[in-house]
Motif scaffolding. Sequence first.
Motif, PDB file in Angstrom:
ATOM      1  N   ALA B  58       0.820  -1.219   0.000  1.00  0.00           N
ATOM      2  CA  ALA B  58       0.000   0.000   0.000  1.00  0.00           C
ATOM      3  C   ALA B  58       0.857   1.274   0.000  1.00  0.00           C
ATOM      4  O   ALA B  58       0.583   2.193  -0.782  1.00  0.00           O
ATOM      5  CB  ALA B  58      -0.963  -0.023   1.185  1.00  0.00           C
ATOM      6  N   PRO B  59       1.931   1.362   0.837  1.00  0.00           N
ATOM      7  CA  PRO B  59       2.763   2.576   0.780  1.00  0.00           C
ATOM      8  C   PRO B  59       3.442   2.743  -0.580  1.00  0.00           C
ATOM      9  O   PRO B  59       3.601   3.857  -1.077  1.00  0.00           O
ATOM     10  CB  PRO B  59       3.824   2.350   1.869  1.00  0.00           C
ATOM     11  N   LEU B  64       3.828   5.531  -5.849  1.00  0.00           N
ATOM     12  CA  LEU B  64       3.715   5.503  -7.315  1.00  0.00           C
ATOM     13  C   LEU B  64       2.683   6.529  -7.793  1.00  0.00           C
ATOM     14  O   LEU B  64       2.868   7.164  -8.828  1.00  0.00           O
ATOM     15  CB  LEU B  64       3.331   4.100  -7.791  1.00  0.00           C
ATOM     16  N   GLU B  65       1.622   6.690  -7.023  1.00  0.00           N
ATOM     17  CA  GLU B  65       0.589   7.669  -7.361  1.00  0.00           C
ATOM     18  C   GLU B  65       1.175   9.095  -7.350  1.00  0.00           C
ATOM     19  O   GLU B  65       0.893   9.893  -8.239  1.00  0.00           O
ATOM     20  CB  GLU B  65      -0.562   7.530  -6.337  1.00  0.00           C
ATOM     21  N   LYS B  66       2.035   9.346  -6.356  1.00  0.00           N
ATOM     22  CA  LYS B  66       2.678  10.671  -6.226  1.00  0.00           C
ATOM     23  C   LYS B  66       3.576  11.019  -7.411  1.00  0.00           C
ATOM     24  O   LYS B  66       3.838  12.190  -7.675  1.00  0.00           O
ATOM     25  CB  LYS B  66       3.614  10.647  -4.985  1.00  0.00           C
ATOM     26  N   TYR B  71       9.165  10.475 -15.025  1.00  0.00           N
ATOM     27  CA  TYR B  71       9.900   9.314 -15.529  1.00  0.00           C
ATOM     28  C   TYR B  71      10.630   8.741 -14.320  1.00  0.00           C
ATOM     29  O   TYR B  71      11.414   9.431 -13.684  1.00  0.00           O
ATOM     30  CB  TYR B  71      10.874   9.767 -16.612  1.00  0.00           C
ATOM     31  N   LYS B  72      10.357   7.493 -13.996  1.00  0.00           N
ATOM     32  CA  LYS B  72      10.778   6.924 -12.711  1.00  0.00           C
ATOM     33  C   LYS B  72      12.087   6.133 -12.800  1.00  0.00           C
ATOM     34  O   LYS B  72      12.155   5.109 -13.461  1.00  0.00           O
ATOM     35  CB  LYS B  72       9.681   6.020 -12.164  1.00  0.00           C
ATOM     36  N   VAL B  73      13.092   6.650 -12.099  1.00  0.00           N
ATOM     37  CA  VAL B  73      14.392   5.983 -12.038  1.00  0.00           C
ATOM     38  C   VAL B  73      14.578   5.440 -10.627  1.00  0.00           C
ATOM     39  O   VAL B  73      14.583   6.201  -9.667  1.00  0.00           O
ATOM     40  CB  VAL B  73      15.534   6.969 -12.350  1.00  0.00           C
ATOM     41  N   PHE B  74      14.707   4.120 -10.508  1.00  0.00           N
ATOM     42  CA  PHE B  74      14.942   3.528  -9.178  1.00  0.00           C
ATOM     43  C   PHE B  74      16.414   3.156  -9.077  1.00  0.00           C
ATOM     44  O   PHE B  74      16.945   2.494  -9.965  1.00  0.00           O
ATOM     45  CB  PHE B  74      14.120   2.250  -8.980  1.00  0.00           C
ATOM     46  N   VAL B 103      12.117  11.429 -11.807  1.00  0.00           N
ATOM     47  CA  VAL B 103      12.008  11.083 -10.382  1.00  0.00           C
ATOM     48  C   VAL B 103      13.042  10.012 -10.062  1.00  0.00           C
ATOM     49  O   VAL B 103      13.052   8.950 -10.682  1.00  0.00           O
ATOM     50  CB  VAL B 103      10.605  10.519 -10.049  1.00  0.00           C
ATOM     51  N   PHE B 104      13.930  10.312  -9.120  1.00  0.00           N
ATOM     52  CA  PHE B 104      14.909   9.322  -8.675  1.00  0.00           C
ATOM     53  C   PHE B 104      14.504   8.806  -7.305  1.00  0.00           C
ATOM     54  O   PHE B 104      14.294   9.592  -6.377  1.00  0.00           O
ATOM     55  CB  PHE B 104      16.310   9.942  -8.567  1.00  0.00           C
ATOM     56  N   LEU B 105      14.426   7.504  -7.199  1.00  0.00           N
ATOM     57  CA  LEU B 105      14.048   6.896  -5.926  1.00  0.00           C
ATOM     58  C   LEU B 105      15.220   6.107  -5.360  1.00  0.00           C
ATOM     59  O   LEU B 105      15.736   5.199  -6.008  1.00  0.00           O
ATOM     60  CB  LEU B 105      12.890   5.931  -6.171  1.00  0.00           C
TER      61      LEU B 105
END
Lengths: 158, 158
Positions: B58-59, B64-66, B71-74, B103-105
């Motif tokens: 859930a978190p 992911l919604e935020k 463009y998501k970089v993990f 977006v860097f995670l």
Amino acid sequence: MRIRLIWEGRTKNTQLRALEEDYTARLKHFAELVVEEIRPASKQAAREAVHRNERITAPERRLLEKVKHGYKVFLDASGRHWTSEEFSAWLGEQALRGRQELVFLVGAPGGFSAAFKQQADLLLALSRMTLTRDWARALLLEQIYRGFTILRGYPYAK
Amino acid sequence: MRIRLIWEGRTKNTQLRALEEDYTARLKHFAELVVEEIRPASKQAAREAVHRNERITAPERRLLEKVKHGYKVFLDASGRHWTSEEFSAWLGEQALRGRQELVFLVGAPGGFSAAFKQQADLLLALSRMTLTRDWARALLLEQIYRGFTILRGYPYAK
């Protein structure tokens, strides 16, 4: 097992210097550690050393003389890209074999000349990404420290 | 192009936090930069997330919604091992394509669950060596900064 770290000149970035000092202090629980800041080659000489690949320069020869009894590890982008576990296993193996001295050499970002690199017992890379010399020094100390914590099963922050 | 860096909690190591702040300030010359320190998942939840690989927690879903418009970089050890030049070229390409947001995670050292990783547009590794989350944050900022200096031909310390 003594660990000698040799590099040119003082680390300039204040925070990275503080990290260096922090890991140096922590590492002293695990090994005899010596950090030697040698006099930097002139910019001209450093440039020439990288381009003139056919033979070792006089300062390089003096440096090799200083470390001739140790196992020589040069940090270089063309070196082995180990995981921390692989690096730690290698450290443990050196200790088991009764190695007296490991010498780590961190050069300029331009790297070492091909002729000088041939003098290394091991070429080691910390990342494919370019690191400033200050980052490389601090990260190398951190990874040596991490290596010992893995060997000794010592808790270490994640 | 906006750059968002998202990680859990405050960076604890004082020097690495100072480096983070230094590079954040420098990067603001090149890009709109946002650092978001989100509330850490409980240790229990984090452990479960890594082991329970079949679905997103859930978190993670809320996270992911935020970032759904970016463009998501993990950051993940299983990701691409780029050189700084390759990373810089990729940054430049994103800007050219008119990408609005990167977006860097940076996750926990245990990494992200397989299910969560599938949500990334890019998985990126900084080194084969293990980095603490604090080191990863500071080094990521340094490499983004370096990437922009390469793109703009801006002088940067070696």
